[in-house]
Design an enzyme around this catalytic site. Sequence first.
Site, PDB file in Angstrom:
ATOM      1  N   CYS A  17       0.863  -1.183   0.000  1.00 20.43           N
ATOM      2  CA  CYS A  17       0.000   0.000   0.000  1.00 20.43           C
ATOM      3  C   CYS A  17       0.900   1.234   0.000  1.00 20.43           C
ATOM      4  O   CYS A  17       2.124   1.129   0.153  1.00 20.43           O
ATOM      5  CB  CYS A  17      -0.864  -0.004   1.257  1.00 20.43           C
ATOM      6  SG  CYS A  17       0.183   0.016   2.737  1.00 20.43           S
ATOM      7  N   HIS A  46       5.477  -4.938   8.640  1.00 18.19           N
ATOM      8  CA  HIS A  46       5.516  -6.312   9.132  1.00 18.19           C
ATOM      9  C   HIS A  46       5.791  -7.308   8.015  1.00 18.19           C
ATOM     10  O   HIS A  46       4.900  -8.004   7.542  1.00 18.19           O
ATOM     11  CB  HIS A  46       4.201  -6.646   9.854  1.00 18.19           C
ATOM     12  CG  HIS A  46       4.137  -6.046  11.218  1.00 18.19           C
ATOM     13  ND1 HIS A  46       2.963  -5.762  11.865  1.00 18.19           N
ATOM     14  CD2 HIS A  46       5.124  -5.669  12.062  1.00 18.19           C
ATOM     15  CE1 HIS A  46       3.218  -5.243  13.050  1.00 18.19           C
ATOM     16  NE2 HIS A  46       4.532  -5.171  13.190  1.00 18.19           N
ATOM     17  N   HIS A  80       3.653   1.991  11.654  1.00 23.29           N
ATOM     18  CA  HIS A  80       2.498   1.730  12.530  1.00 23.29           C
ATOM     19  C   HIS A  80       2.188   2.883  13.478  1.00 23.29           C
ATOM     20  O   HIS A  80       1.139   2.914  14.088  1.00 23.29           O
ATOM     21  CB  HIS A  80       2.759   0.469  13.358  1.00 23.29           C
ATOM     22  CG  HIS A  80       3.235  -0.675  12.527  1.00 23.29           C
ATOM     23  ND1 HIS A  80       4.565  -0.972  12.359  1.00 23.29           N
ATOM     24  CD2 HIS A  80       2.552  -1.565  11.779  1.00 23.29           C
ATOM     25  CE1 HIS A  80       4.678  -2.013  11.551  1.00 23.29           C
ATOM     26  NE2 HIS A  80       3.482  -2.389  11.182  1.00 23.29           N
ATOM     27  N   HIS A 130      -0.983  -4.721  19.333  1.00 22.20           N
ATOM     28  CA  HIS A 130      -0.480  -4.369  18.001  1.00 22.20           C
ATOM     29  C   HIS A 130       0.173  -2.985  18.113  1.00 22.20           C
ATOM     30  O   HIS A 130      -0.353  -2.093  18.781  1.00 22.20           O
ATOM     31  CB  HIS A 130      -1.632  -4.339  16.985  1.00 22.20           C
ATOM     32  CG  HIS A 130      -1.148  -4.181  15.575  1.00 22.20           C
ATOM     33  ND1 HIS A 130      -0.792  -2.956  15.050  1.00 22.20           N
ATOM     34  CD2 HIS A 130      -0.912  -5.084  14.592  1.00 22.20           C
ATOM     35  CE1 HIS A 130      -0.377  -3.127  13.802  1.00 22.20           C
ATOM     36  NE2 HIS A 130      -0.446  -4.406  13.501  1.00 22.20           N
ATOM     37  N   GLU A 132       0.290  -0.460  16.231  1.00 23.73           N
ATOM     38  CA  GLU A 132      -0.565   0.686  15.868  1.00 23.73           C
ATOM     39  C   GLU A 132      -1.503   1.049  17.023  1.00 23.73           C
ATOM     40  O   GLU A 132      -1.744   2.226  17.297  1.00 23.73           O
ATOM     41  CB  GLU A 132      -1.376   0.359  14.603  1.00 23.73           C
ATOM     42  CG  GLU A 132      -2.200   1.570  14.162  1.00 23.73           C
ATOM     43  CD  GLU A 132      -3.136   1.276  12.999  1.00 23.73           C
ATOM     44  OE1 GLU A 132      -2.758   0.510  12.088  1.00 23.73           O
ATOM     45  OE2 GLU A 132      -4.255   1.821  13.017  1.00 23.73           O
ATOM     46  N   CYS A 199      -8.364   1.716   6.466  1.00 22.76           N
ATOM     47  CA  CYS A 199      -7.829   2.468   5.329  1.00 22.76           C
ATOM     48  C   CYS A 199      -8.261   1.874   3.987  1.00 22.76           C
ATOM     49  O   CYS A 199      -8.738   0.742   3.913  1.00 22.76           O
ATOM     50  CB  CYS A 199      -6.311   2.545   5.426  1.00 22.76           C
ATOM     51  SG  CYS A 199      -5.516   1.015   4.947  1.00 22.76           S
ATOM     52  N   SER A 228      -1.301  -7.602  10.648  1.00 26.43           N
ATOM     53  CA  SER A 228      -2.738  -7.592  10.952  1.00 26.43           C
ATOM     54  C   SER A 228      -3.563  -7.684   9.672  1.00 26.43           C
ATOM     55  O   SER A 228      -4.475  -8.503   9.562  1.00 26.43           O
ATOM     56  CB  SER A 228      -3.074  -6.312  11.721  1.00 26.43           C
ATOM     57  OG  SER A 228      -4.455  -6.153  11.824  1.00 26.43           O
TER      58      SER A 228
HETATM   59  S1  SF4 Z   1      -2.869   2.490   7.237  1.00 26.06           S
HETATM   60 FE1  SF4 Z   1      -3.330   1.402   5.318  1.00 26.06          FE
HETATM   61  S2  SF4 Z   1      -2.179   2.575   3.791  1.00 26.06           S
HETATM   62 FE2  SF4 Z   1      -1.294   3.067   5.781  1.00 26.06          FE
HETATM   63  S3  SF4 Z   1       0.358   1.592   6.115  1.00 26.06           S
HETATM   64 FE3  SF4 Z   1      -1.438   0.735   7.083  1.00 26.06          FE
HETATM   65  S4  SF4 Z   1      -2.327  -0.603   5.528  1.00 26.06           S
HETATM   66 FE4  SF4 Z   1      -0.934   0.790   4.467  1.00 26.06          FE
END
Ligand code: SF4
Length: 310
Positions: A17, A46, A80, A130, A132, A199, A228
């Site tokens: 992405c 990851h 993240h 995680h 994030e 996203c 994830s």
């Molecule tokens: S939020 Fe979406 S676009 Fe951004 S790194 Fe994660 S998977 Fe990729």
Amino acid sequence: MKNKEIKILLAAPRGFCAGVVRAIDIVEKVLEKHGSPVYVRHEIVHNKQVVDELKKKGAIFIEELSEVENKSRPVVFSAHGVPKTVPIEAENKKIFYVDATCPLVTKVHREAERHHKDGYTIILIGHKDHPEVIGTMGQIPTDKIKLVETISEANNIKIAEPVAYVTQTTLSVADTKDIIDILKKRYPNIKGPVKEDICYATTNRQESVKQIASECEMFFVIGSDNSSNSKRLVEVAIKAGCKNSQLITFEKDFPINEIVKCNKIGLTSGASAPEKLVQDFILEIKKHIKVSIQEYTGAIESVAFKLPKM
Ligand code: SF4
């Protein structure tokens, strides 16, 4: 078996992405500009192969800034995102850092912060531990944000109103909707994001899998155990009707004996998996059986993020 041909339904979009491309570019540019070594806090994305490639170029992966042995070297924060305490710690230690947090994760951070400033208590829908989630929880005081992972937790959470919610960016679209529906029933005035936190890349990859998985006897997601969005793709394939769906991590052997018995299999890759791994997987199957490939293209993606100053 000699004349048998297996059809591979290849999902698109798949793989990298825009956030992952940007994060890898950042590490490479910092290495180019500042030389090696460059510290990277947490796996930049990851994926073991990506991490190993960057190690070869001079990246040193650490989990905490306390592991930085040479404070004159730059540190890159992973895609993240990080809790607010991390850049503060870097500044206190006079460490130069570049933040590779995906802009779509930063958007969630700012949302949580805004809700907090407006007096809301926040529910974060996501997976405990995680990175994030740790980063998003770390944007506001711990007593003002609560994690909800499951439907049962959504049914039982007790939290002071007014309430707002944000989500991890890489969740299952369908499972998250179920949790949000419960929260909306329990807190009719709950405030959500203007635009979904899950996203575009997560949504598009899941949607393509959903469209083709039911036709497949087996479904494979190239990705890592700790990714994830890759794990969610396996769940989506199972839910869409392909019970025999699994993650291919390249850490263990492919189930080639099972694959050659199929007529049609599905294939995709998580947002942190390089396309080369998909092609390697296909090549491996081709060593055993004839293959025809049919690509299913869902959404067309054109997202790209600018690099920060470094
Ligand atoms: S939020 Fe979406 S676009 Fe951004 S790194 Fe994660 S998977 Fe990729």
